[in-house]
Each structure stands twice: as C-alpha cells, then as structure tokens.
Design a protein around this motif. Sequence first.
Motif, PDB file in Angstrom:
ATOM      1  N   LEU D  82      72.916-125.614  76.438  1.00  0.00           N
ATOM      2  CA  LEU D  82      72.829-126.771  77.330  1.00  0.00           C
ATOM      3  C   LEU D  82      73.452-127.963  76.627  1.00  0.00           C
ATOM      4  O   LEU D  82      73.244-128.158  75.422  1.00  0.00           O
ATOM      5  CB  LEU D  82      71.372-127.114  77.654  1.00  0.00           C
ATOM      6  CG  LEU D  82      70.507-126.053  78.319  1.00  0.00           C
ATOM      7  CD1 LEU D  82      69.065-126.571  78.416  1.00  0.00           C
ATOM      8  CD2 LEU D  82      71.039-125.727  79.711  1.00  0.00           C
ATOM      9  N   LEU D  84      73.452-131.702  78.038  1.00  0.00           N
ATOM     10  CA  LEU D  84      73.154-132.549  79.199  1.00  0.00           C
ATOM     11  C   LEU D  84      72.789-133.970  78.756  1.00  0.00           C
ATOM     12  O   LEU D  84      72.435-134.195  77.604  1.00  0.00           O
ATOM     13  CB  LEU D  84      72.022-131.909  80.006  1.00  0.00           C
ATOM     14  CG  LEU D  84      72.397-130.548  80.637  1.00  0.00           C
ATOM     15  CD1 LEU D  84      71.161-129.819  81.139  1.00  0.00           C
ATOM     16  CD2 LEU D  84      73.402-130.736  81.773  1.00  0.00           C
ATOM     17  N   VAL D  90      67.480-132.177  81.455  1.00  0.00           N
ATOM     18  CA  VAL D  90      67.262-130.887  80.793  1.00  0.00           C
ATOM     19  C   VAL D  90      66.029-130.195  81.368  1.00  0.00           C
ATOM     20  O   VAL D  90      66.055-129.021  81.741  1.00  0.00           O
ATOM     21  CB  VAL D  90      67.108-131.072  79.260  1.00  0.00           C
ATOM     22  CG1 VAL D  90      66.688-129.756  78.603  1.00  0.00           C
ATOM     23  CG2 VAL D  90      68.407-131.576  78.633  1.00  0.00           C
ATOM     24  N   LYS D  91      64.945-130.976  81.478  1.00  0.00           N
ATOM     25  CA  LYS D  91      63.691-130.411  81.983  1.00  0.00           C
ATOM     26  C   LYS D  91      63.837-129.977  83.432  1.00  0.00           C
ATOM     27  O   LYS D  91      63.387-128.892  83.831  1.00  0.00           O
ATOM     28  CB  LYS D  91      62.592-131.470  81.856  1.00  0.00           C
ATOM     29  CG  LYS D  91      61.191-130.930  82.066  1.00  0.00           C
ATOM     30  CD  LYS D  91      60.164-131.997  81.780  1.00  0.00           C
ATOM     31  CE  LYS D  91      58.776-131.527  82.211  1.00  0.00           C
ATOM     32  NZ  LYS D  91      57.776-132.578  81.941  1.00  0.00           N
ATOM     33  N   THR D  93      66.508-129.108  84.972  1.00  0.00           N
ATOM     34  CA  THR D  93      67.374-127.940  85.039  1.00  0.00           C
ATOM     35  C   THR D  93      66.612-126.658  84.680  1.00  0.00           C
ATOM     36  O   THR D  93      66.663-125.661  85.397  1.00  0.00           O
ATOM     37  CB  THR D  93      68.572-128.118  84.074  1.00  0.00           C
ATOM     38  OG1 THR D  93      69.260-129.311  84.438  1.00  0.00           O
ATOM     39  CG2 THR D  93      69.518-126.919  84.122  1.00  0.00           C
ATOM     40  N   ASP D 111      69.536-125.866  73.108  1.00  0.00           N
ATOM     41  CA  ASP D 111      69.757-127.155  73.768  1.00  0.00           C
ATOM     42  C   ASP D 111      70.439-128.127  72.804  1.00  0.00           C
ATOM     43  O   ASP D 111      69.829-128.625  71.866  1.00  0.00           O
ATOM     44  CB  ASP D 111      68.425-127.733  74.253  1.00  0.00           C
ATOM     45  CG  ASP D 111      68.635-129.054  74.980  1.00  0.00           C
ATOM     46  OD1 ASP D 111      69.771-129.324  75.411  1.00  0.00           O
ATOM     47  OD2 ASP D 111      67.652-129.811  75.114  1.00  0.00           O
ATOM     48  N   SER D 113      71.639-131.001  73.709  1.00  0.00           N
ATOM     49  CA  SER D 113      71.477-132.370  74.208  1.00  0.00           C
ATOM     50  C   SER D 113      70.614-133.177  73.241  1.00  0.00           C
ATOM     51  O   SER D 113      69.769-132.639  72.544  1.00  0.00           O
ATOM     52  CB  SER D 113      70.775-132.362  75.578  1.00  0.00           C
ATOM     53  OG  SER D 113      71.201-131.269  76.365  1.00  0.00           O
ATOM     54  N   SER D 120      61.291-131.932  74.118  1.00  0.00           N
ATOM     55  CA  SER D 120      61.855-130.687  73.605  1.00  0.00           C
ATOM     56  C   SER D 120      60.753-129.718  73.171  1.00  0.00           C
ATOM     57  O   SER D 120      60.827-128.514  73.423  1.00  0.00           O
ATOM     58  CB  SER D 120      62.791-131.000  72.436  1.00  0.00           C
ATOM     59  OG  SER D 120      63.561-129.877  72.099  1.00  0.00           O
ATOM     60  N   ASP D 136      66.095-126.602  69.544  1.00  0.00           N
ATOM     61  CA  ASP D 136      66.748-127.900  69.753  1.00  0.00           C
ATOM     62  C   ASP D 136      67.868-127.988  68.723  1.00  0.00           C
ATOM     63  O   ASP D 136      67.639-127.764  67.535  1.00  0.00           O
ATOM     64  CB  ASP D 136      65.765-129.070  69.637  1.00  0.00           C
ATOM     65  CG  ASP D 136      64.915-129.058  68.400  1.00  0.00           C
ATOM     66  OD1 ASP D 136      64.066-128.148  68.250  1.00  0.00           O
ATOM     67  OD2 ASP D 136      65.083-129.963  67.538  1.00  0.00           O
TER      68      ASP D 136
END
Lengths: 314, 314, 314, 314
Positions: D82, D84, D90-91, D93, D111, D113, D120, D136
Amino acid sequence: MFKSALKLIQCSLETELARRNASTVGFIGIGNMGTHMASHLAKKIDKVKVFDISAEAARSVKGAHVCSSLEETASNVDVLFLSLPNGDIVKDTLVNKGVMKALPKKSLIVDTSTIDPKVSKELFRLAEENSLRFLDSPVSGGVTGAEAATLAIMVGGNKTDFDSIKPILHYMGARVVYCGSSGSGLIAKIANNLILGISMIGVSEGMNLGIKAGLDPKVLHDVINSSTGRCWSSDTYSPVPNIFPNVPSNNDYKGGYNIKLVVKDLALAETTAVNCEVPVPLGATAHQIYRALISNGYGDKDIAAVYKFLKGAD
Amino acid sequence: MFKSALKLIQCSLETELARRNASTVGFIGIGNMGTHMASHLAKKIDKVKVFDISAEAARSVKGAHVCSSLEETASNVDVLFLSLPNGDIVKDTLVNKGVMKALPKKSLIVDTSTIDPKVSKELFRLAEENSLRFLDSPVSGGVTGAEAATLAIMVGGNKTDFDSIKPILHYMGARVVYCGSSGSGLIAKIANNLILGISMIGVSEGMNLGIKAGLDPKVLHDVINSSTGRCWSSDTYSPVPNIFPNVPSNNDYKGGYNIKLVVKDLALAETTAVNCEVPVPLGATAHQIYRALISNGYGDKDIAAVYKFLKGAD
Amino acid sequence: MFKSALKLIQCSLETELARRNASTVGFIGIGNMGTHMASHLAKKIDKVKVFDISAEAARSVKGAHVCSSLEETASNVDVLFLSLPNGDIVKDTLVNKGVMKALPKKSLIVDTSTIDPKVSKELFRLAEENSLRFLDSPVSGGVTGAEAATLAIMVGGNKTDFDSIKPILHYMGARVVYCGSSGSGLIAKIANNLILGISMIGVSEGMNLGIKAGLDPKVLHDVINSSTGRCWSSDTYSPVPNIFPNVPSNNDYKGGYNIKLVVKDLALAETTAVNCEVPVPLGATAHQIYRALISNGYGDKDIAAVYKFLKGAD
Amino acid sequence: MFKSALKLIQCSLETELARRNASTVGFIGIGNMGTHMASHLAKKIDKVKVFDISAEAARSVKGAHVCSSLEETASNVDVLFLSLPNGDIVKDTLVNKGVMKALPKKSLIVDTSTIDPKVSKELFRLAEENSLRFLDSPVSGGVTGAEAATLAIMVGGNKTDFDSIKPILHYMGARVVYCGSSGSGLIAKIANNLILGISMIGVSEGMNLGIKAGLDPKVLHDVINSSTGRCWSSDTYSPVPNIFPNVPSNNDYKGGYNIKLVVKDLALAETTAVNCEVPVPLGATAHQIYRALISNGYGDKDIAAVYKFLKGAD
C-alpha cells in the motif's frame, strides 16, 4: 415593567415546554463533572436515569434512577446527556455499544464532553441517519462551576434543537450560548481555551519578569490591569499568590483548571488547527510548556502553576 | 461636596507648586511623540525650550523656544524632558554630549524614552553623582495618545521627585502611576507590553482557528469576551477586521502600535529577562513571530496584523 | 615527499617567526579555560606574564611570571591574550583600567573571550586608534579541549595579524580558522552554537519520543545516524545515557557544555540577531527551554540534560 | 573471500526464497511514490497487480497488470503493498472497502504509507484477527529516491515477516532496517523527521544570522560543518543557495521534501507525542513555522525554503 413581566412569563413558558420535552432524561458518565450536572437535573426533572461504569459513581446522584446498562439508560428517554472523557469513548458508547440504536426516534443527544469537533460532526451525521438529534454542548467552569450550576455552556447543532433544550441547560449553567451548526460549541470552547492557555503563560512571564526585576507584585498587577496587558488571567485569576482572593495560586495551585485537562484541550486545539490547516505557533508552544510541567511533576496542579514553574525554586 | 471642593483646591495647589517647580522646562527629542508632548507643555508652562537634531522638527512645537544646542537647552531649566529612540542615544546625550554637566544643580531629568532599565538605573546613579535628579517615565498610548494628552505614564525613581512633577506629567497623560525606585517605570511598561505582545497573538490564533473551523467571527468574539480568553486584545482591539469600530484592523492595520516598535519593546523585555535570569518562553517566541512578520513585509503595520499573517492569503 | 618536506620547513619557519613575534606574551584571566591555555603557551614561549584578580589562580600557570597589576602584564609584551567572562569586563579591562594605554605600540591583543561581536568591533576600532592590533578569537571545546590543547579557535580581524599569530594559537588549539574581518570569529562561534543549542533539543525530543513510543534506544540511534536527522548531537554526543561511550549523559550530565554557558551563548546569539534584525524563532525557544532548565535545578548540568528534563521522572 | 562468496550465495538464496514467497504481488496506490516503487517490483517479480482510483495512474506501471477493483487486486496475492496518503484512507481501504476480507489467508500486507503508528498498530491487530500478516514500512528519500530505488525503508512488525520480505524491499530501497514490533518503522521515521524538521530551521537560522552579520556564507558553512553545529541539513543539504551542488536551494527550492509533506509528518509526530504524553517543544514550534510558511505561499517549496522565509526579501 409590563415588558419584563411578559418576558418572565415567556421564560417560564419556555422552561415548562422544555421540561415537558425532556420529561425523561438519561445521563451517561457520572464523573467529577457529571455527578453535579446530573444532580441539578434530578432536582427539577421528573425522571432522570443515570449510568456509569462505576455503579457507585452512578448512585451518587440523588433522586436519580440508576441503570444497570447503557441500553436501559437510553431507552424511552426524551433527552440523553453524555459527560465522557474523550471522543473515542463517546463514539464507542453511541455507536459500537448500541446507544444510538437504543434511543427512541427523534430523541435528543446532548454531548457535554469536550472532544474533537470533527468526531462530533461525524456523530451528528450518524445521529441524523438514525433519526436522532445531536448537540455538542461542552461546558466551561470546572467542578466548582458544575457544583454551583454556574457553568458556561457552548452549543453547536440545529438552532431549533438548541431552543428546545436551552432552559434545561440553564439548570446546570449560568451562560448558555448558541454558537452555530454542529461542532460550533466545541470549536468555540477550544478557541477560547487556546487563548486562555496562552495568556495565562503570558501573565506569568510578565509578572515573574517584573517581580524578579524588582517591582512590587501588587503595583505591577495594578499597572497591567489598567493597561493593554489586562486579561482574564490577570484581572480575575492571578497566577501570583496572595494578590487576589480565592484563586488556586493562594492554595499552592490546588483545584481550578487541572494541567492534565489543559493539555487535553490544547491537543484538541492543535488537532483542529491541523485539520483546518491554520498555524497556532504560540498555542503549540504553550501546549508544550504545559507538557513540560507534567514531566516535571505539576500534572495535578492548576493551570496557573506555570508561574511557579517559570519562577523556579526560591 | 465640601470634601471634593477641598480635594479640588489641593489639586490646584499641587499643580501650581509643580508649575513653579517647573517654570522653565527643556525638551530634547521632538519626534512623533515629542512634538505632541512638548506642545502640551508649551501651552501651560511659562518657558519651554526645545531641541532636536532636526531644527525643522524643533520648530513644530508652537510657543516653544527653539534652542541651537543641547547645552543651551539644558542651561537654567528646572526640568528637562527627554524623548529619544534608544538607550545609547539617551546616554550619549546626557553623558558624552555634556547635558548633565550643563544642567543646573538639583534640576530634574524626566526621561520618557523606552530604554533598558539597567541603562536607566545607571543614568539615575550618574545624575545623583552630578547632584541632579532623574525619573524614568516611559509612556504608553502611541502618537494618538500623545496628541490627545491621554498617555499612560509609568514612573520610576524617588517618590518625592515623582510627587513634584506629577501634575506636569498630567498635562501630557491621563494616567500617571508611580511604580517604585529607579527603573520601575520602564520595567512596568516592558512587562505589560510583553503580555500584550503575547496575548495579541493568542487572540489572533484563537479567532483564526475558530473562523477557519466555521464559526461566525462575531459569535466567537462574544464567546471569548465573556469567557476566560477575554483580554484587552480581544475586548478593546480585535485583530479581526470589521468586528469592532475604530481599530487598526479595520483600516488594513494602519496606525496603532507599529510592529517595529513591538520588536523593540520585546527585545528590551528579553534583555531584562536575561539580566534577571528569568525564562520568558512565549515572549521570546512572540518576539520572533513579529520579527518574521518584518522579514515578510509587515514592519510598518499595527501589532494586530499578526492575525493577517497567520490567516494568510484569502 | 619533497613537497611535504618543503611544507614542513615552511611550517617550522612560520612557527619560528610567530614565536619571535611573540617572544613576550601576556595573559589576563586565569579561569577554568585560561589556566590551561596559558600553561600551553608557557611551555613553548620564552616569557609568559599572567594576571588574574585571584593571585592564587594566576600562580596555577607553571613557568609563567605572575604579575601584580594589569599594567605590569601589558607592558613590554608582543601579544596580550584575554580570557574573560563577558564583554563588560573585557571592555572595562582594556579601556577603563588602562590596559590599552599600557600596551606597547603595534602589539597584538588576542581576545579569546566569548562576547558580543558589536562590543568586539568597538574594541577593534579603539585598538586601531591606539596604534594597537586586535583579534577576536573565541574558542570551542570547553575545559577538556583547553587542557588537551584541542580547542577550535575561530578568529576575526586583519588577515595579516591572523597569519602572524596562527602558529601560536596552534599551541592551544587543534583547529584554527580565519573567519573574516573584526567580529567574524565571534559571529561564527555564536552561529554554530545557536545551531547546536537547537539540534541538541531536537535530538532529545526525537529520541525521547521514539523511546517512549516503544523503540529500542540503540535501534533508533542507528536509524537517525544513518538518516536525515543525523547531527553532531546524535552521532558524537548522544543525550540519551548508555548509548555512546565517554559522553556526559553517561555520568548524570556532569562536565561538558554547562547550561549556564549555553544560555550565555544563546543570549549573545539573540543580541546579535536583534542587532542584525533577523528572526531566530527556534533559537529563541531553545534559549528559553534552557532557561527553564536553570529555573528547575539543571543549571550546572551539561547541555544534553535537556533530554532528562523532557523525559521527566522515571 | 570464501566467506564473502558464501555470504553472496546466502543472499541470493534469501532473495530467491523471498521472490517465491512473493510470486504474486499487489500494489494499491499508484501516486508519485507508488508509480516508481511498483515499477521496480514489476521488473523483478512475475506478477504484479496494481490499482489506483485513477486508472490512468495505474497504467503508468510498465509490466504490471492493472486491476479494476480493490478486490481483484487483493485476491490471490502473496504480498500486498500500500502507498496511500493517510491513515484514514489506509484503514478505509483495508477494513471498510473489504481488502482484508479479499486477501488470501497468511498473505502479507506491507504498508509503505506514512500514517499514525497507533492506527497502524490497530491494523496489525485486525490483520492478525483475519489470519493475515502486517508490516508498517514507511519510506524516506522522496520521489527521487523512489525513482532511483535508493529509498530508506524502516520496518515494524514481526521479525520473521520482515526477514521474508527484506530482499523484495531491497528492489525499491537501498537501506532496509528492522525497527521492532508493529508501529516501530513509523515511529522511527517520525522521530527522525521531527529532528530533521528542527535542524533544518536551526541551520537556516544560524546561517542567516551569520551571513546577515557579515560572514562569508562558505566560510560559515565550513566552520559549522567541522564543528558542533554540523548536521545533515548543513553538510548534505544546505538551505543557503549556491554553496552546495545539486540541492533544491539552488533551484529556488523546487523538488525535494515538500513543506506540505513536512507538516504532515510533524503533525504525526505531535499526535504520537500527545498519545505518549511527551513534550516536543521545538518540534511543535517547528511545525508551526512550516505552517506559517504555507500561509505565506511556500507550501509547494522544499523544506529548506524556511531559510528564504527567515531571510526575507532582499
């Protein structure tokens, strides 16, 4: 005189109508503030149902019916008050724990918690989707104001909802102000407290500077209060001990506006500032100064203890 | 009534005695402030002698005798007023350029300039060594206040000297306050302006935040002014245009308290803070914000222009 | 190889010439720094005369001649070093107490004190008027650097004067840099220490934030030092204890760069900033943070103690 | 030599294993960063599926399969990347839009982002509840670093998951660091950028002060970089134009680390600081300075433009 009599009648009428609109009231969150606020309601309203995760706290409200669940508290009320520590808990209570589902259609949620206006607006929308009504109604004045029913209450949401509940809010507060659409009550409180957080430090710096430079505290206090440095922190509060009666500074900064609450409010101000993309340079610095106070043992003192922190050991 | 008549007689008597104590007055520094202050004196005092490095400026004071040298201005006066840009110039004038030497014994120097209190205390001591008397008497109220004779005048030095000159100071100012020993007038002014410099930014931040977050400016203005954020900057000045009448914000921040003067005063506050070893965290940050304004073209605007700076382009 | 031999010969020659130019040297101010600096000179220069208001302090410099007056120290020297606490004392010593008058014509004053560049420039001009030469030569590296002769010495004044004294300065310091005309050595030191004062807090905030949020201190230390947050405060000093060897943080912040000196240097930076009309917003805030540390008992700790202050009690 | 050959074999083996573990990869968010990152993956991995709300953006990744829905992107992948703009997206999605539901059991979400570590960590827990794995992995180095595959990648989550994906991350980045449990990658990045945001202003203040006070920019630059003020902002970047090659300051602050991204990162630092109850006084002030830059038209400039803002018009 005739006019003021008319006014009086009108007021009574409005109060009566409001009382009828709120003949059954729920109150969730019986903390330091909630216990006093709910008690004032219980004195004047037929049925007040209260809930807190601590049943003992809930039982502290005389004349109120203690509920054993959130659902019970929400069912069959005309108005539901909330007084909770933060936005996550308010949202969790209303949404995840089913309070919105349990409330009767058209009933009114009055959230007196101080939370992020963005979250409050989201809850307003969710309330509308559930055929409910929602007002953000944060209060100022602390535990003392809650006990004396002299709180200032700043309200955001639909004006008609505000009008319908205004007399009831006056059971708890001296000043009840409609600030505009959803979130406006919170924004007004946050903006005001941002200024307070800054000016309290400003007065503390100015007084500390003048006194350390040799001025008599009372002389300086008088000069400032009749000049352009005058503010609530200087003419009503005084962070310097023994200049003014009945303020926390005289009592080693006990009571008043707790620094842990100050940083909570300043954090909300910064969150709102970030969301609106506005700079708040002194507010951010003030916020950090209060945080440094907490790191250094002042967390449970009144906001005015910043004077003591700046002044240092004698 | 009898009492107030007596009071009136006493006041007149004091004024008369002061007038006699100051039958010949000198005034050095005929700038934006000095021209009005000296003019007020010239209307009521027998002989007023004025000097400025610009002879044209000196000639602007009607009814005054224009001197061609500092020495001439200082000779045979009872009282000598100074209104100069900074401490270096005040010291240079009194010490290096021989004004103290030229003054008659026992005459009184009244320095209305805003300078470092430490320098002022040094001049007080030098005056004593030269059998002269010295008062620091900075003023507040700007050019408008000087013109209208409504200045606030904060005085430090010997109380008897203050008492002897107080009625004369009232020719120029509405509020004349004795603040304590030498330097105290300056310290009081500096401490007050430190608070003002901070709270003006505080109000600007709070109003900008609230307005950008959607509140009506007047509603927010009213909430703050009846709450704990209230201060001179909010209830008398308003950095937000078109809320309050007759303030610089309504006129694109022209007039008022020039930001170049603001940073001068805040620099003095910081110098004093360093000398006294006290922290002034918000004052220092405020000082820097105003300096950043100057870097970005706001130097000739009123202090309240910080609101415009924070708000940014529309 | 031939080239480097030549270079060596040239260096030796320069040193020899410098030694001859400075065959008699005076040193005023035998404090924590001066005692080591003068001792290094006394090892290599024929005649070193020292003076301090404490005769005992003066006697601490082995191999030096202890003078009983400023005049004696200044007479017949080629070079006079000063190491004094502040600009007022430097000026008082050179001007009011007659040192400039007592120095031989063309002799060189090397002021290693850290003072306001504006004052230093004034002394440079006065020196010229008295047919003397003057260099501002502030040092970095603290007592440890003075003892080990590893100081950094930043010099302002005439380049030819710098060239003539450079080899002698190397007796006391590892890095000797010509920065430009009079005052430039001080400005360079002040600008550098402003950045240090800021970045030490920056690293402390970042490390404290990361550690409180759950990161391993050494992991975070490594990430920062191989990324854009890297700075001297992080890669050479470490305000967090027990990450790096031989730094004050490991020893409860004893030794190092004392916070009382930090605020002295930051105050000079702000004075210079005011004189040049430049904003130093973070520098001003940093200055105030260190002042708040002093108010709260950290005055005798190393600069890195700001980490402990921010972290708070365990 | 044998050892390094062995090491090489081991590396190849790990890369091969990782490649097999990630034979089908999804990538959601083909923005300025994502387009380069996904392109690097597409060059080396058998099947890369990409999705963006702009189909055109998605099509910019050569050799990748463009998906028409989030669901399609998530189905049958081994790893899902991801990239974003913020945590809400993010959440939204992963949770609300069903990506977590669509992913195969045991697949790995990476992720990249930069979002709130608290969010996260919540996503990590939700991933676990859904039998998924979550790392993350925020990146540093900007668009330039993404294009050149020289990003620094800081990773938080389970070490075994990190080990399994590390070789793949090296397709996009030069430095790949495991920082600890879930959220640690973000915390490390945020803490580092907090320091950078502060030290860039520190260097700008120090350089501006020194230059305005008369120093040659290159001389001052050299002094700082061989002294205690040295930091990445001074020795690698230089906010002062024309001292250093290839930095945004030479090109009117175009490119680089956009101030709108700076305030995003500093806002995350403050949010994290509030959640951890740690003071970040300079970080908060720095944040506000960058916000004031945005209010004054610098929003699209590189972080180093703060030098220009402080310096003001020529």
